[in-house]
Scaffold this active site. Structure first.
Site, PDB file in Angstrom:
ATOM      1  N   LYS A  40       0.833  -1.208   0.000  1.00 33.75           N
ATOM      2  CA  LYS A  40       0.000   0.000   0.000  1.00 33.75           C
ATOM      3  C   LYS A  40       0.870   1.262   0.000  1.00 33.75           C
ATOM      4  O   LYS A  40       2.062   1.199   0.345  1.00 33.75           O
ATOM      5  CB  LYS A  40      -0.919  -0.016   1.219  1.00 33.75           C
ATOM      6  CG  LYS A  40      -0.186   0.030   2.534  1.00 33.75           C
ATOM      7  CD  LYS A  40      -1.122  -0.293   3.703  1.00 33.75           C
ATOM      8  CE  LYS A  40      -0.366  -0.226   5.006  1.00 33.75           C
ATOM      9  NZ  LYS A  40      -0.909  -1.121   6.019  1.00 33.75           N
ATOM     10  N   TYR A 255      17.681  28.444  12.369  1.00 31.02           N
ATOM     11  CA  TYR A 255      16.539  29.155  12.964  1.00 31.02           C
ATOM     12  C   TYR A 255      16.504  28.959  14.470  1.00 31.02           C
ATOM     13  O   TYR A 255      16.711  27.853  14.968  1.00 31.02           O
ATOM     14  CB  TYR A 255      15.227  28.600  12.400  1.00 31.02           C
ATOM     15  CG  TYR A 255      14.957  28.946  10.959  1.00 31.02           C
ATOM     16  CD1 TYR A 255      14.846  30.273  10.542  1.00 31.02           C
ATOM     17  CD2 TYR A 255      14.776  27.935  10.017  1.00 31.02           C
ATOM     18  CE1 TYR A 255      14.563  30.580   9.213  1.00 31.02           C
ATOM     19  CE2 TYR A 255      14.489  28.227   8.699  1.00 31.02           C
ATOM     20  CZ  TYR A 255      14.385  29.558   8.303  1.00 31.02           C
ATOM     21  OH  TYR A 255      14.106  29.847   7.002  1.00 31.02           O
ATOM     22  N   MET A 303      13.659  24.009   5.459  1.00 29.62           N
ATOM     23  CA  MET A 303      12.876  23.282   4.461  1.00 29.62           C
ATOM     24  C   MET A 303      13.778  22.535   3.480  1.00 29.62           C
ATOM     25  O   MET A 303      13.548  21.381   3.154  1.00 29.62           O
ATOM     26  CB  MET A 303      11.953  24.252   3.729  1.00 29.62           C
ATOM     27  CG  MET A 303      10.850  23.567   2.949  1.00 29.62           C
ATOM     28  SD  MET A 303       9.729  24.740   2.171  1.00 29.62           S
ATOM     29  CE  MET A 303       8.836  25.399   3.559  1.00 29.62           C
TER      30      MET A 303
HETATM   31  C1  LIG Z   1      -0.112  -2.292   6.447  1.00 28.18           C
HETATM   32  C2  LIG Z   1      -0.724  -3.596   6.721  1.00 28.18           C
HETATM   33  C3  LIG Z   1       0.057  -4.755   6.828  1.00 28.18           C
HETATM   34  C4  LIG Z   1       1.577  -4.738   6.793  1.00 28.18           C
HETATM   35  O1  LIG Z   1       2.055  -4.391   8.065  1.00 28.18           O
HETATM   36  P1  LIG Z   1       3.621  -4.376   8.430  1.00 28.18           P
HETATM   37  O2  LIG Z   1       3.587  -4.233   9.912  1.00 28.18           O
HETATM   38  O3  LIG Z   1       4.199  -3.190   7.762  1.00 28.18           O
HETATM   39  O4  LIG Z   1       4.211  -5.647   7.989  1.00 28.18           O
HETATM   40  C5  LIG Z   1      -0.595  -5.966   6.987  1.00 28.18           C
HETATM   41  N1  LIG Z   1      -1.941  -6.037   7.052  1.00 28.18           N
HETATM   42  C6  LIG Z   1      -2.721  -4.948   6.970  1.00 28.18           C
HETATM   43  C7  LIG Z   1      -4.195  -5.090   7.053  1.00 28.18           C
HETATM   44  C8  LIG Z   1      -2.143  -3.696   6.810  1.00 28.18           C
HETATM   45  O5  LIG Z   1      -2.929  -2.612   6.762  1.00 28.18           O
END
Ligand SMILES: *Cc1c(COP(=O)(O)O)cnc(C)c1O
Length: 374
Positions: A40, A255, A303
């Site tokens: 994702k 800063y 930045m």
């Molecule tokens: C993001 C996610 C994972 C992966 O998790 P990690 O801890 O990064 O391995 C697995 N299952 C679901 C439902 C997720 O949203």
């Protein structure tokens, strides 16, 4: 600005390290367990396509992505792999799922109604909320639907749930979630059950069921309990020095004048700031590497720039154009996240979005292709 990445903040992603980590995680489970990769948010900011290619090459045949856009992109690359979509939106796109052989994850009873109304419903995964309080049907609803015969008529290809505390092995919620999941697994007898992500894999084989869903560990993010890390380092983060300044004792950098020289000092100005995804809180908290030398990042990040106290680094290593490393196998992203008090995943996402990305691979041909594509 030059497109030559030697002049830019660059995140180098070692694809063969990702493959090694996939093999390592696999070695922790029974050989019958399968391991999906979760890609994702553009593979946590590292690039869906190159990361997916590396994992397919390592033998991964099952993926989870966040949404239909990512799913379609993955399907175009790989006609054969299983693509599960965490936020299914079946209501609008049931036909697309069916046509492209993508598998929506159903998160509510309403989602399931859509499947029941669709003339050619896609295969689907049932998500069950066993205690995270995010998405998924509640166990009581699953039982009710089971008793009504819903899953006989529309059986899920797999069922999944997600642990809330898998990085805290002593938290009783782990066992409670596992038992809730196991009892529904026995009732529904799905094609597969999937409970754990990366950290959950370390909780032991009772938690593994048939399929794990891995992301963080593949990208080298370590479970905090496991020291030293068995995972290969995936990331190098570097940026060029654009300017070197001499400071007198008592003069400040950045800063707010949060850092003052206690002696005559040399300060390197480096072309990396929070626009590149490095947390603003990194100022005065992290170190930079220059060849084999370590030097503190001093003053606040701005930045586009940060400043490094290079007084103790040989002068010939610190000139305009020489590169400074903020992440490598000595300072890993977990260390950086710890130093600023945030999650490594968040830093990863932001760096991936903010830096020029380049790839290192076991097969040089791959590397060339990814470079051209990016
Ligand atoms: C993001 C996610 C994972 C992966 O998790 P990690 O801890 O990064 O391995 C697995 N299952 C679901 C439902 C997720 O949203």
């Amino acid at each position: 600005m030059s497109s030559d990445h030697s002049a830019r903040a660059t995140l180098t992603i070692d694809l063969s390290a990702i493959q090694q980590n996939y093999d390592y995680m696999r070695s922790l489970a029974d050989p019958r367990v399968k391991h999906a990769a979760v890609l994702k948010s553009d593979a946590y900011g590292l690039g869906l396509r190159p990361v997916a290619e590396a994992l397919v090459e390592a033998g991964c045949t099952s993926f989870f992505v966040a949404n239909l856009d990512e799913a379609v992109a993955l399907r175009e690359l790989f006609p054969e792999v299983a693509v599960n979509v965490l936020d299914g939106d079946c209501e609008r796109f049931a036909a697309t799922y069916e046509r492209k052989e993508l598998t929506p994850v159903l998160n509510t009873a309403d989602d399931l109604d859509v499947i029941r109304r669709t003339s050619r419903p896609p295969a689907y995964v049932l998500n069950i909320d066993t205690g995270l309080t995010r998405l998924g049907l509640l166990p009581a609803d699953v039982r009710r639907l089971f008793l009504a015969g819903t899953f006989e008529r529309w059986p899920p290809v797999g069922i999944m749930s997600h642990l809330a505390c898998s990085a805290m092995p002593d938290n009783p919620l782990n066992e409670l979630q596992r038992r809730r999941f196991a009892s529904l697994y026995r009732i529904l007898r799905p094609g597969w059950g999937s409970l754990v992500a990366s950290a959950g894999l370390w909780l032991g084989q009772r938690y593994h069921f048939d399929l794990t869903r891995l992301a963080s560990a593949l990208l080298g993010l370590n479970d905090p309990r496991i020291r030293p890390t068995p995972l290969a380092s995936v990331l190098d983060l570097s940026a060029p020095i654009v300017h070197v300044r001499d400071l007198n004792e008592g003069e400040s950098a950045g800063y707010g004048a949060t850092w003052r020289a206690r002696r005559r000092s040399r300060i390197a100005v480096v072309a990396m700031g929070y626009t590149h995804g490095l947390p603003w809180l990194s100022g005065n908290r992290i170190v930079a590497h220059i060849a084999e030398f370590t030097a503190p990042v001093v003053g606040r990040l701005s930045m586009e720039y940060l400043t490094v106290d290079v007084t103790d680094v040989p002068e010939q290593l610190c000139h305009r154009g020489s590169r400074v490393e903020l992440l490598n196998d000595k300072t890993r992203i977990d260390d950086l996240a710890d130093a600023v008090g945030t999650a490594a995943q968040e830093v990863l996402l932001r760096l991936g979005a903010g830096c020029q990305r380049t790839y290192r691979a076991a097969v040089p041909l791959c590397q060339r292709r990814f470079r051209e594509a990016s």
